[in-house]
Design a protein around this motif. Structure first.
Motif, PDB file in Angstrom:
ATOM      1  N   SER A 168       0.850  -1.188   0.000  1.00 14.06           N
ATOM      2  CA  SER A 168       0.000   0.000   0.000  1.00 14.06           C
ATOM      3  C   SER A 168       0.882   1.234   0.000  1.00 14.06           C
ATOM      4  N   SER A 169       0.374   2.274  -0.626  1.00 15.83           N
ATOM      5  CA  SER A 169       1.082   3.547  -0.668  1.00 15.83           C
ATOM      6  C   SER A 169       0.053   4.626  -0.392  1.00 15.83           C
ATOM      7  N   CYS A 170       0.262   5.394   0.673  1.00 17.38           N
ATOM      8  CA  CYS A 170      -0.723   6.387   1.094  1.00 17.38           C
ATOM      9  C   CYS A 170      -0.095   7.777   1.026  1.00 17.38           C
ATOM     10  N   SER A 171      -0.709   8.669   0.265  1.00 17.69           N
ATOM     11  CA  SER A 171      -0.071   9.963   0.015  1.00 17.69           C
ATOM     12  C   SER A 171      -1.004  11.136   0.253  1.00 17.69           C
ATOM     13  N   ASN A 172      -0.387  12.215   0.709  1.00 19.54           N
ATOM     14  CA  ASN A 172      -1.035  13.519   0.724  1.00 19.54           C
ATOM     15  C   ASN A 172      -0.468  14.318  -0.445  1.00 19.54           C
ATOM     16  N   PHE A 173      -1.353  14.858  -1.262  1.00 18.76           N
ATOM     17  CA  PHE A 173      -0.906  15.610  -2.439  1.00 18.76           C
ATOM     18  C   PHE A 173      -1.024  17.108  -2.235  1.00 18.76           C
ATOM     19  N   GLY A 174      -1.493  17.510  -1.060  1.00 19.12           N
ATOM     20  CA  GLY A 174      -1.697  18.940  -0.837  1.00 19.12           C
ATOM     21  C   GLY A 174      -2.636  19.495  -1.894  1.00 19.12           C
ATOM     22  N   ASP A 175      -2.315  20.655  -2.433  1.00 22.96           N
ATOM     23  CA  ASP A 175      -3.172  21.234  -3.481  1.00 22.96           C
ATOM     24  C   ASP A 175      -2.613  20.967  -4.882  1.00 22.96           C
ATOM     25  N   PHE A 176      -1.597  20.098  -4.955  1.00 25.76           N
ATOM     26  CA  PHE A 176      -0.908  19.850  -6.223  1.00 25.76           C
ATOM     27  C   PHE A 176      -1.844  19.300  -7.297  1.00 25.76           C
TER      28      PHE A 176
END
Length: 424
Positions: free
Chosen positions: A351-359
């Motif tokens: 699993s890969s869990c990411s925050n992308f912000g406003d990108f």
RNA sequence: GGAGAGGUGCCUGAGUGGCCGAAGGGGCUUGACUCGAAAUCAAGUGUGGAGCUUGCUCCACCGAGGGUUCGAAUCCCUCCCUCUCCGCCA
């Protein structure tokens, strides 16, 4: 996409941040283009203003029945100049845009610096790798022994990196997906969605797979071109493209089970054995759309939701923070979950869990509004696998294997397997 | 796949070359009235971008992209989408 204003005003800062993840920003090219853009845009808008005023004057003169010929003569050569200016402006903006779309996200401040996976930082471990008093098999041998997992047939049907499952193993695969969906909808507050498995280029541009990573995608021969989804992240996150969400509707939490298709260009030597790296695999994806101030917490929460699946399946795993150099293009911060695989005697990404912000939100034009009267602002987007179904199947097979090559069924899956407790 | 009708702001709906970023109605926000609400009245109410003297000026956007014109929501071309009917189909 990064904020063009930030790049314009804090070019050196942006370059320094991007350098952390090994990306070299062409500062000179950008500032040159930016200077040109500014000059030409001002000039062009001035010409447009002139044209608008003249045209208005012509209209008014005509309405009064005056002779408009002198006015027409006065703007005679404006058209050519204007057109040239507009074309140059468009050309420069296209160049700038192309550069902008190719710039990865800025890593969050707390992301460890590093070049590759060797600098990733383990944050926690859960469970103990099982001990076996017999020689362990990997999932390929286990599947072969049982006769329910077959790669040769898939090669005949299609080619390499596909698989055929049958009987109880096929059912176990289905049970895993059902179990994950049920857990996330019932216990974690996600809304299940069903989405297209083929998407247009706008959607891929929105989440960041295009324009840079077209080689990793299966492109369909339609006009305009459609692409098979490499992850449900693409169609699901694009639900909010070109929308303005009300404050009270956030956060949005979606869970979605889809097949994923990846051409895996550039990974020809890697993981050629078994189900680890396939052109087609199933995944249950978690997506959250949140207010900017909530995204840091949301990443912790979402990662916890994915971990919960491994815990319920009683699969040992560890959680690592990806270093700047190992993160995906669009991510500001990423946690990988790595499950213990006895067949390989190591932890492997599940699993890969990411925050992308406003990108992504900036590319998607995905916004929200604090109140009726407030200006729209960008949302933050996050996603994570909850989990990769194929790799979870591998993990279950290898961790639950028995001396004779049979596979015990994890307790939480037994209701999904007609109370079957073992595959043999 | 064939035939036809359409795509305008949060919604509805007018606009067929200039005075239209866009009438009218609804909604929403604020104010007045009211003990309060409703009704009524008044004002306001799109998005993105640029510049600088940060408050103003300017630019763009009426499905998308081209074209004609001094000037396009309006005319022309291409594409996309929606609806109706026919065919095919899980």
């Amino acid at each position: 996409m990064l904020d063009p204003k930030l790049i314009r005003n804090e070019l050196d800062y942006v370059a320094a941040q991007l350098a952390r993840r090994g990306f070299k920003l062409d500062v000179a090219a950008i500032s040159t283009l930016e200077d040109q853009r500014k000059a030409i845009q001002v000039e062009t808008q001035q010409l447009q203003n002139e044209r608008n005023k003249s045209s208005k004057a012509i209209g008014q003169a005509k309405a009064k029945g005056e002779d408009v010929q002198p006015l027409l003569d006065a703007v005679a050569n404006l058209g050519g100049k204007l057109k040239a200016g507009e074309e140059r402006l468009e050309q420069i903006q296209n160049q700038l845009n192309e550069i902008l779309l190719g710039i990865p996200n800025i890593p969050q401040a707390d992301v460890p610096d590093g070049r590759d996976e060797n600098s990733n930082v383990e944050v926690r471990r859960w469970g103990e790798p099982p001990r076996f008093d017999f020689t362990v098999k990997d999932h390929v041998d286990l599947g072969d022994g049982l006769g329910y997992l077959n790669f040769d047939t898939a090669v005949k049907i299609t080619g390499s990196r596909f698989s055929v499952m049958s009987g109880p193993v096929a059912r176990l695969h289905r049970a895993l997906a059902q179990f994950m969906l049920d857990t996330h909808t019932r216990e974690h507050g996600y809304t299940e969605v069903y989405v297209p498995y083929a998407v247009n280029s706008d959607s891929l541009l929105g989440t960041g797979q295009l324009p840079k990573f077209e080689a990793d995608l299966f492109k369909l021969n339609t006009d305009p071109a459609y692409y098979l989804i490499p992850t449900a992240e693409v169609p699901v996150t694009n639900i909010v493209r070109d929308t303005i969400q009300n404050a009270e509707d956030l956060p949005l939490r979606f869970v979605c089970h889809t097949p994923c298709f990846r051409s895996e260009a550039g990974s020809y030597g890697k993981d050629t054995r078994g189900m680890i790296r396939q052109h087609q695999f199933d995944k249950v994806e978690l997506v959250q759309i949140v207010k900017p101030q909530d995204s840091l917490d949301a990443l912790e929460q979402l990662t916890g939701h994915a971990e919960r699946i491994l815990q319920l399946l009683e699969l040992p795993y560890r959680t690592v923070t990806l270093c700047t150099g190992d993160m995906g293009f669009s991510a500001a911060k990423t946690y990988d979950l790595e499950v213990w695989l006895p067949g390989q005697n190591k932890y492997r990404e599940i699993s890969s869990c990411s925050n992308f912000g406003d990108f992504q939100a900036r590319r998607l034009k995905a916004r929200w509004r604090e109140s009726e009267t407030a200006k729209p602002q960008l949302v933050h987007t996050l996603n994570g696998s909850g989990l990769a179904v194929g790799r979870t199947l591998v993990a279950v097979m290898e961790n639950y294997q028995q001396a004779g090559g049979a596979i015990a069924i994890p307790k939480v899956l037994q209701p999904y397997m007609g109370e079957l407790t073992i595959i043999e």
